[in-house]
Design an enzyme around this catalytic site. Structure first.
Site, mmCIF file in Angstrom:
data_model
loop_
_atom_site.group_PDB
_atom_site.id
_atom_site.type_symbol
_atom_site.label_atom_id
_atom_site.label_comp_id
_atom_site.label_asym_id
_atom_site.label_seq_id
_atom_site.Cartn_x
_atom_site.Cartn_y
_atom_site.Cartn_z
ATOM 1 N N GLY A 1 55.355 31.444 -127.010
ATOM 2 C CA GLY A 1 55.939 32.766 -127.301
ATOM 3 C C GLY A 1 55.889 33.014 -128.795
ATOM 4 N N VAL A 2 54.903 33.819 -129.209
ATOM 5 C CA VAL A 2 54.764 34.080 -130.648
ATOM 6 C C VAL A 2 55.119 35.548 -130.934
ATOM 7 C CG1 VAL A 2 53.325 32.187 -131.452
ATOM 8 C CG2 VAL A 2 52.246 34.069 -130.242
ATOM 9 N N GLY A 3 56.363 35.898 -130.628
ATOM 10 C CA GLY A 3 56.883 37.229 -130.913
ATOM 11 C C GLY A 3 57.543 37.220 -132.277
ATOM 12 N N LYS B 1 77.468 39.532 -124.597
ATOM 13 C CA LYS B 1 76.059 39.917 -124.479
ATOM 14 C C LYS B 1 76.003 41.131 -123.558
ATOM 15 C CE LYS B 1 71.898 38.183 -125.556
ATOM 16 N NZ LYS B 1 71.455 37.479 -126.761
ATOM 17 N N VAL C 1 60.292 35.832 -133.471
ATOM 18 C CA VAL C 1 60.734 34.525 -133.978
ATOM 19 C C VAL C 1 59.568 33.542 -134.042
ATOM 20 C CG1 VAL C 1 62.273 32.559 -133.600
ATOM 21 C CG2 VAL C 1 63.055 34.863 -133.020
HETATM 22 P P1 NAD Z 1 59.966 38.630 -128.627
HETATM 23 O O1 NAD Z 1 60.068 39.491 -127.411
HETATM 24 O O2 NAD Z 1 59.543 39.248 -129.918
HETATM 25 O O3 NAD Z 1 58.927 37.415 -128.359
HETATM 26 C C1 NAD Z 1 58.806 36.773 -127.153
HETATM 27 C C2 NAD Z 1 57.329 36.446 -126.964
HETATM 28 O O4 NAD Z 1 57.194 35.637 -125.803
HETATM 29 C C3 NAD Z 1 56.453 37.678 -126.764
HETATM 30 O O5 NAD Z 1 55.334 37.647 -127.628
HETATM 31 C C4 NAD Z 1 56.020 37.584 -125.290
HETATM 32 O O6 NAD Z 1 54.744 38.127 -125.038
HETATM 33 C C5 NAD Z 1 56.051 36.074 -125.084
HETATM 34 N N1 NAD Z 1 56.157 35.645 -123.686
HETATM 35 C C6 NAD Z 1 56.838 36.222 -122.668
HETATM 36 N N2 NAD Z 1 56.657 35.521 -121.538
HETATM 37 C C7 NAD Z 1 55.856 34.459 -121.863
HETATM 38 C C8 NAD Z 1 55.309 33.373 -121.128
HETATM 39 N N3 NAD Z 1 55.549 33.221 -119.823
HETATM 40 N N4 NAD Z 1 54.546 32.470 -121.792
HETATM 41 C C9 NAD Z 1 54.297 32.608 -123.108
HETATM 42 N N5 NAD Z 1 54.780 33.632 -123.840
HETATM 43 C C10 NAD Z 1 55.540 34.545 -123.230
HETATM 44 O O7 NAD Z 1 61.359 37.884 -128.759
HETATM 45 P P2 NAD Z 1 61.952 37.123 -130.037
HETATM 46 O O8 NAD Z 1 62.891 38.023 -130.725
HETATM 47 O O9 NAD Z 1 60.849 36.465 -130.772
HETATM 48 O O10 NAD Z 1 62.844 36.002 -129.316
HETATM 49 C C11 NAD Z 1 62.250 34.900 -128.663
HETATM 50 C C12 NAD Z 1 63.311 34.139 -127.888
HETATM 51 O O11 NAD Z 1 64.305 33.670 -128.788
HETATM 52 C C13 NAD Z 1 64.053 34.977 -126.843
HETATM 53 O O12 NAD Z 1 64.364 34.146 -125.752
HETATM 54 C C14 NAD Z 1 65.337 35.384 -127.545
HETATM 55 O O13 NAD Z 1 66.400 35.619 -126.662
HETATM 56 C C15 NAD Z 1 65.592 34.146 -128.387
HETATM 57 N N6 NAD Z 1 66.380 34.409 -129.595
HETATM 58 C C16 NAD Z 1 65.941 35.336 -130.492
HETATM 59 C C17 NAD Z 1 66.697 35.581 -131.638
HETATM 60 C C18 NAD Z 1 66.235 36.590 -132.668
HETATM 61 O O14 NAD Z 1 66.789 36.598 -133.774
HETATM 62 N N7 NAD Z 1 65.230 37.407 -132.382
HETATM 63 C C19 NAD Z 1 67.885 34.887 -131.853
HETATM 64 C C20 NAD Z 1 68.290 33.914 -130.915
HETATM 65 C C21 NAD Z 1 67.528 33.697 -129.793
#
Ligand code: NAD
Length: 367
Positions: A192-194, A92, A196
């Site tokens: 967290g509705v990003g 990483k 994923v």
């Molecule tokens: P992202 O940045 O698109 O989404 C994260 C969301 O969480 C954002 O909307 C952000 O505003 C929100 N957030 C941040 N702090 C918060 C809080 N205190 N309370 C509520 N919401 C909060 O990230 P992603 O790509 O959707 O990934 C989400 C998680 O999954 C991360 O931890 C990432 O490491 C993990 N992950 C992602 C993938 C992938 O394929 N994208 C794969 C494995 C693991």
């Protein structure tokens, strides 16, 4: 002892005696003066193959916080690849800085040169704070990049596949907990509705669940309400909210003394990496509280399975069927956890370690 020797001792204790240092193979500190890049690449284990893991850009409060993150995340990638049956090691990278203000194509290219200097021992991809455009800049300097756009011959954004895998993990945990994997009318909170979280909300809504959402971005929350009819929960009220399933999809370490004491749910399964603030202690606390916990590195492996398709040359169909396997593996881990009275996270790590050890024995036997 000379002064210079004394400072060396202090410096080495920062890394080799760090509590998150667990036999990592290589840690690379990267600094590029002209672009301002400050990054750390962590390679935890390459027994099963090259270390693959995303690059995260985050405004860390200190270098120590960044080092801790890269040590934990790279080790998690070793387990994730191993339990998913992939011929990959764990690595990483973290870039220190505010991704909205400090990032530039020059910085990403400088980072790409550091990745290239490792000659394929580390393969990068995107993570929080990094987007596809950044990966294109990295790609200009090194071929050791995955998750680049489909139009450039890559596998595209891994997030929808990650969400599908988390959904499989939720189905398995529901089947284990209630003897029935129907999510109809189950109350599920997605934190967290990003990238994923949003796709996960879609799967859960389609499965008939009552979906609750929490985020720090008001625009995203409104969109979830409008598009899926999800109910919004204030960020500071998440753990006290009565629910069936808690799906952490924001950042790590949300499962700690305080949140576990407050949580009122039967199942936890989500995408965030390193959900347990202290793995041993909090894994056990969840088990003692009777909460079914689906290990994070197991259920969120879909994205890794997707980017690995670029290296192992398999297509979309195989990506989805391998990701669907997460359901069976999760169920098996939960059953074994109950049988052996050991937290599910420990069982999943044990399975991953068994695969690595068996490969090591084969390798040393053939020398
Ligand atoms: P992202 O940045 O698109 O989404 C994260 C969301 O969480 C954002 O909307 C952000 O505003 C929100 N957030 C941040 N702090 C918060 C809080 N205190 N309370 C509520 N919401 C909060 O990230 P992603 O790509 O959707 O990934 C989400 C998680 O999954 C991360 O931890 C990432 O490491 C993990 N992950 C992602 C993938 C992938 O394929 N994208 C794969 C494995 C693991």
């Amino acid at each position: 002892m000379a002064d210079s020797d004394a400072s060396l001792v202090t410096d080495s204790s920062v890394l080799f005696e760090h509590r998150e240092f667990h036999d990592h193979e290589q840690i690379v500190f990267c600094h590029d003066r002209s672009s301002g890049l400050k990054a750390i690449i962590g390679i935890h284990d390459t027994t099963l193959g090259p270390a693959l893991g995303g690059t995260r850009m985050w405004n860390y409060a200190s270098d120590e916080e960044a080092l801790r993150d890269v040590l934990r995340l790279s080790r998690g990638m070793t387990y994730k690849a191993a339990i998913s049956g992939l011929d990959l090691g764990g690595g990483k990278a973290v870039i220190i800085g505010d991704s909205k203000k400090d990032k530039s194509p020059e910085m990403m290219e400088a980072f790409g040169r550091y990745v290239d200097s490792l000659s394929g021992r580390y393969i990068t991809a995107k993570d929080v704070g990094i987007d596809s455009q950044d990966m294109i800049a990295v790609r200009r300097q090194t071929p050791h990049v995955t998750g680049i756009p489909e139009e450039m011959g890559g596998s595209g954004d891994p997030s929808p596949v990650t969400a599908f895998g988390v959904y499989q993990g939720i189905l398995a945990a529901a089947a284990f907990c209630w003897g029935d994997d129907s999510l109809k009318d189950r109350r599920i909170l997605v934190q967290g509705v990003g990238y994923v979280g949003e796709t996960l909300v879609r799967h859960l809504t389609e499965a008939g669940a009552e979906v609750l959402v929490s985020d720090i971005r008001a625009d995203q929350l409104e969109r979830m309400k409008r598009t899926y009819g999800a109910r919004i929960v204030e960020a500071d009220g998440v753990y006290e909210t009565p629910m069936d399933i808690y799906a952490p999809c924001a950042l790590g370490a949300t499962l700690n003394d305080k949140s576990i004491a407050a949580l009122r749910c039967s199942v936890i399964a989500g995408a965030a990496n390193n959900q347990l603030a202290e793995e041993e202690k909090h894994g056990r606390m969840l088990m003692e509280k009777g909460i079914t916990y689906a290990p994070d590195f197991l259920v969120n492996a879909g994205g890794l399975i997707n980017v690995n398709s670029e290296i192992a040359s398999y297509g979309r169909k195989e990506v989805m069927s391998r990701t669907e396997e997460i359901r069976r593996t999760t169920y098996e881990v939960l059953e074994r956890s109950a049988r052996e009275g050991m937290p599910a996270q420990n069982i999943a790590k044990k399975i991953a370690e068994e695969r690595i050890h068996s490969m090591r024995s084969t390798q040393s036997g053939s020398n």
